[in-house]
Design a protein around this motif. Structure first.
Motif, PDB file in Angstrom:
ATOM      1  N   MET A   1      -7.149   1.248  12.186  1.00  0.00           N
ATOM      2  CA  MET A   1      -6.988   0.688  11.287  1.00  0.00           C
ATOM      3  C   MET A   1      -6.129  -0.715  11.395  1.00  0.00           C
ATOM      4  SD  MET A   1      -4.948   1.819   7.724  1.00  0.00           S
ATOM      5  CE  MET A   1      -6.077   3.153   7.383  1.00  0.00           C
ATOM      6  N   LYS A   2      -6.595  -1.715  10.868  1.00  0.00           N
ATOM      7  CA  LYS A   2      -5.953  -3.029  11.065  1.00  0.00           C
ATOM      8  C   LYS A   2      -5.424  -3.673   9.721  1.00  0.00           C
ATOM      9  CE  LYS A   2      -6.718  -7.200  13.824  1.00  0.00           C
ATOM     10  NZ  LYS A   2      -5.401  -7.209  14.352  1.00  0.00           N
ATOM     11  N   TRP A   3      -4.368  -4.284   9.879  1.00  0.00           N
ATOM     12  CA  TRP A   3      -3.810  -4.925   8.517  1.00  0.00           C
ATOM     13  C   TRP A   3      -4.240  -6.276   8.320  1.00  0.00           C
ATOM     14  CZ3 TRP A   3      -1.863  -5.008   4.072  1.00  0.00           C
ATOM     15  CH2 TRP A   3      -1.492  -6.223   3.651  1.00  0.00           C
ATOM     16  N   SER A   4      -4.902  -6.429   7.200  1.00  0.00           N
ATOM     17  CA  SER A   4      -5.432  -7.566   6.738  1.00  0.00           C
ATOM     18  C   SER A   4      -5.096  -7.977   5.498  1.00  0.00           C
ATOM     19  CB  SER A   4      -6.771  -7.898   6.901  1.00  0.00           C
ATOM     20  OG  SER A   4      -7.391  -9.048   6.408  1.00  0.00           O
ATOM     21  N   PRO A   5      -4.626  -9.233   4.977  1.00  0.00           N
ATOM     22  CA  PRO A   5      -4.373  -9.412   3.492  1.00  0.00           C
ATOM     23  C   PRO A   5      -5.690  -9.479   2.567  1.00  0.00           C
ATOM     24  CG  PRO A   5      -4.022 -11.587   4.797  1.00  0.00           C
ATOM     25  CD  PRO A   5      -4.228 -10.389   5.731  1.00  0.00           C
ATOM     26  N   ASP A   6      -6.804  -9.472   3.396  1.00  0.00           N
ATOM     27  CA  ASP A   6      -8.132  -9.566   2.598  1.00  0.00           C
ATOM     28  C   ASP A   6      -9.037  -8.307   2.562  1.00  0.00           C
ATOM     29  OD1 ASP A   6      -7.217 -12.474   2.450  1.00  0.00           O
ATOM     30  OD2 ASP A   6      -8.126 -12.501   4.385  1.00  0.00           O
ATOM     31  N   ILE A   7      -8.272  -7.092   2.763  1.00  0.00           N
ATOM     32  CA  ILE A   7      -8.930  -5.831   2.726  1.00  0.00           C
ATOM     33  C   ILE A   7      -9.332  -5.554   1.234  1.00  0.00           C
ATOM     34  CG2 ILE A   7      -8.872  -3.182   2.891  1.00  0.00           C
ATOM     35  CD1 ILE A   7      -6.900  -3.935   5.205  1.00  0.00           C
ATOM     36  N   GLU A   8     -10.585  -5.301   0.861  1.00  0.00           N
ATOM     37  CA  GLU A   8     -11.158  -5.416  -0.447  1.00  0.00           C
ATOM     38  C   GLU A   8     -10.860  -3.978  -1.032  1.00  0.00           C
ATOM     39  OE1 GLU A   8     -14.967  -6.965  -1.107  1.00  0.00           O
ATOM     40  OE2 GLU A   8     -14.654  -8.491   0.352  1.00  0.00           O
ATOM     41  N   ASP A   9     -10.838  -2.936  -0.418  1.00  0.00           N
ATOM     42  CA  ASP A   9     -10.839  -1.501  -0.864  1.00  0.00           C
ATOM     43  C   ASP A   9      -9.180  -1.315  -0.856  1.00  0.00           C
ATOM     44  OD1 ASP A   9     -10.546   1.176  -1.125  1.00  0.00           O
ATOM     45  OD2 ASP A   9     -11.723   1.688   0.792  1.00  0.00           O
ATOM     46  N   VAL A  10      -8.964  -1.149  -2.063  1.00  0.00           N
ATOM     47  CA  VAL A  10      -7.455  -0.895  -2.374  1.00  0.00           C
ATOM     48  C   VAL A  10      -6.931   0.303  -1.753  1.00  0.00           C
ATOM     49  CG1 VAL A  10      -5.943  -0.551  -4.496  1.00  0.00           C
ATOM     50  CG2 VAL A  10      -7.799  -1.953  -4.783  1.00  0.00           C
ATOM     51  N   THR A  11      -7.418   1.418  -1.652  1.00  0.00           N
ATOM     52  CA  THR A  11      -6.959   2.473  -0.748  1.00  0.00           C
ATOM     53  C   THR A  11      -6.712   2.028   0.495  1.00  0.00           C
ATOM     54  OG1 THR A  11      -8.206   4.021  -2.425  1.00  0.00           O
ATOM     55  CG2 THR A  11      -7.128   4.869  -0.379  1.00  0.00           C
ATOM     56  N   LEU A  12      -7.670   1.409   1.025  1.00  0.00           N
ATOM     57  CA  LEU A  12      -7.301   1.092   2.563  1.00  0.00           C
ATOM     58  C   LEU A  12      -6.373   0.157   2.620  1.00  0.00           C
ATOM     59  CD1 LEU A  12      -8.602   1.807   5.448  1.00  0.00           C
ATOM     60  CD2 LEU A  12     -10.157  -0.179   5.054  1.00  0.00           C
ATOM     61  N   VAL A  78       2.035  -9.762   0.241  1.00  0.00           N
ATOM     62  CA  VAL A  78       0.559  -9.163  -0.129  1.00  0.00           C
ATOM     63  C   VAL A  78       0.732  -7.994  -1.131  1.00  0.00           C
ATOM     64  CG1 VAL A  78      -1.651  -8.610   0.724  1.00  0.00           C
ATOM     65  CG2 VAL A  78      -0.467 -10.414   1.866  1.00  0.00           C
ATOM     66  N   VAL A  79       1.594  -6.906  -0.696  1.00  0.00           N
ATOM     67  CA  VAL A  79       1.515  -5.979  -1.505  1.00  0.00           C
ATOM     68  C   VAL A  79       1.978  -6.371  -2.995  1.00  0.00           C
ATOM     69  CG1 VAL A  79       2.854  -3.796  -1.880  1.00  0.00           C
ATOM     70  CG2 VAL A  79       1.846  -4.177   0.431  1.00  0.00           C
ATOM     71  N   HIS A  80       2.890  -7.115  -3.041  1.00  0.00           N
ATOM     72  CA  HIS A  80       3.433  -7.646  -4.382  1.00  0.00           C
ATOM     73  C   HIS A  80       2.401  -8.444  -5.056  1.00  0.00           C
ATOM     74  CE1 HIS A  80       5.743 -10.559  -6.913  1.00  0.00           C
ATOM     75  NE2 HIS A  80       6.056  -9.368  -7.398  1.00  0.00           N
ATOM     76  N   LYS A  81       1.823  -9.226  -4.447  1.00  0.00           N
ATOM     77  CA  LYS A  81       0.857 -10.258  -5.028  1.00  0.00           C
ATOM     78  C   LYS A  81      -0.271  -9.580  -5.490  1.00  0.00           C
ATOM     79  CE  LYS A  81      -2.277 -13.880  -3.635  1.00  0.00           C
ATOM     80  NZ  LYS A  81      -2.586 -14.895  -2.529  1.00  0.00           N
ATOM     81  N   ARG A  82      -0.916  -8.643  -4.719  1.00  0.00           N
ATOM     82  CA  ARG A  82      -2.134  -7.757  -5.194  1.00  0.00           C
ATOM     83  C   ARG A  82      -1.817  -6.643  -6.063  1.00  0.00           C
ATOM     84  NH1 ARG A  82      -5.994  -6.706  -0.185  1.00  0.00           N
ATOM     85  NH2 ARG A  82      -6.957  -5.363  -1.976  1.00  0.00           N
ATOM     86  N   ALA A  83      -0.536  -6.286  -6.220  1.00  0.00           N
ATOM     87  CA  ALA A  83       0.045  -5.210  -7.078  1.00  0.00           C
ATOM     88  C   ALA A  83      -0.387  -3.943  -6.499  1.00  0.00           C
ATOM     89  CB  ALA A  83      -0.043  -5.474  -8.579  1.00  0.00           C
ATOM     90  N   LEU A  84      -0.098  -3.797  -5.207  1.00  0.00           N
ATOM     91  CA  LEU A  84      -0.716  -2.307  -4.465  1.00  0.00           C
ATOM     92  C   LEU A  84       0.345  -1.365  -5.258  1.00  0.00           C
ATOM     93  CD1 LEU A  84      -1.715  -3.519  -1.196  1.00  0.00           C
ATOM     94  CD2 LEU A  84      -3.332  -3.142  -2.880  1.00  0.00           C
ATOM     95  N   SER A  85      -0.097  -0.211  -4.801  1.00  0.00           N
ATOM     96  CA  SER A  85       0.396   1.144  -5.504  1.00  0.00           C
ATOM     97  C   SER A  85       1.599   1.367  -4.688  1.00  0.00           C
ATOM     98  CB  SER A  85      -0.363   2.047  -5.788  1.00  0.00           C
ATOM     99  OG  SER A  85      -0.898   2.631  -4.491  1.00  0.00           O
ATOM    100  N   ASN A  86       2.124   1.046  -3.434  1.00  0.00           N
ATOM    101  CA  ASN A  86       3.018   1.783  -2.684  1.00  0.00           C
ATOM    102  C   ASN A  86       4.503   0.711  -2.940  1.00  0.00           C
ATOM    103  OD1 ASN A  86       4.678   3.174  -0.775  1.00  0.00           O
ATOM    104  ND2 ASN A  86       3.203   3.205   0.732  1.00  0.00           N
TER     105      ASN A  86
END
Length: 151
Positions: A1-12, A78-86
């Motif tokens: 797995m690689k980190w990228s700010p552009d990963i489309e799948d929210v879970t990934l 990116v987590v904050h900007k995209r409002a990811l769930s963690n």
């Protein structure tokens, strides 16, 4: 797995952010063992004198910690900007990263007058990261009690 700010799948994206942030936080905590208990040693380094092995090791640990903190700041932005769930990871990572960047800011300021007249250019990106992370903590504060305590 690689980190990228552009990963489309929210879970990934969440999984990748979690793995890379955790890796960098563990790096910071591991390097802490090689740092002196006070910042006085790091503040008083003079390039004209021979560098002691303890100081060289501490400076290396400091550099590794700072790079890891910068990486965490970029991921959490990116987590904050995209409002990811963690959000718990955001809270922990933000607090540790802010602490590391602020301590290094103090070290740079203490050395600025004597050794690094161009240090102001280094401090500005740190403060941008700190402001961004504080914004993320403020965003989480209404829903997370630990965010309120961190502010």
């Amino acid at each position: 797995m690689k980190w990228s700010p552009d990963i489309e799948d929210v879970t990934l994206a969440n999984q990748s952010a979690t793995l890379y942030t955790t890796y960098n936080l563990i790096t910071i905590l591991t390097q802490r063992a090689f740092l002196p208990s006070t910042v006085a040693l790091l503040c008083s380094s003079n390039t004209a004198q021979p560098i002691q092995p303890v100081l060289a090791q501490a400076m290396t640990a400091r550099a590794i910690s700072i790079n890891a903190a910068k990486a965490v700041a970029r991921i959490l932005a990116v987590v904050h900007k995209r409002a990811l769930s963690n959000v718990p990871l955001l809270l922990t990572g933000a607090e540790i990263t802010i602490a590391v960047l602020c301590i290094d800011w103090w070290i740079i300021k203490a050395r600025d007058d004597k050794f690094a007249p161009s240090a102001t250019r280094t401090i500005d990106p740190y403060m941008q990261d700190v402001r961004l992370l504080l914004t993320a903590l403020r965003w989480a504060a209404p829903r997370w009690e630990t965010a309120q305590e961190g502010l």
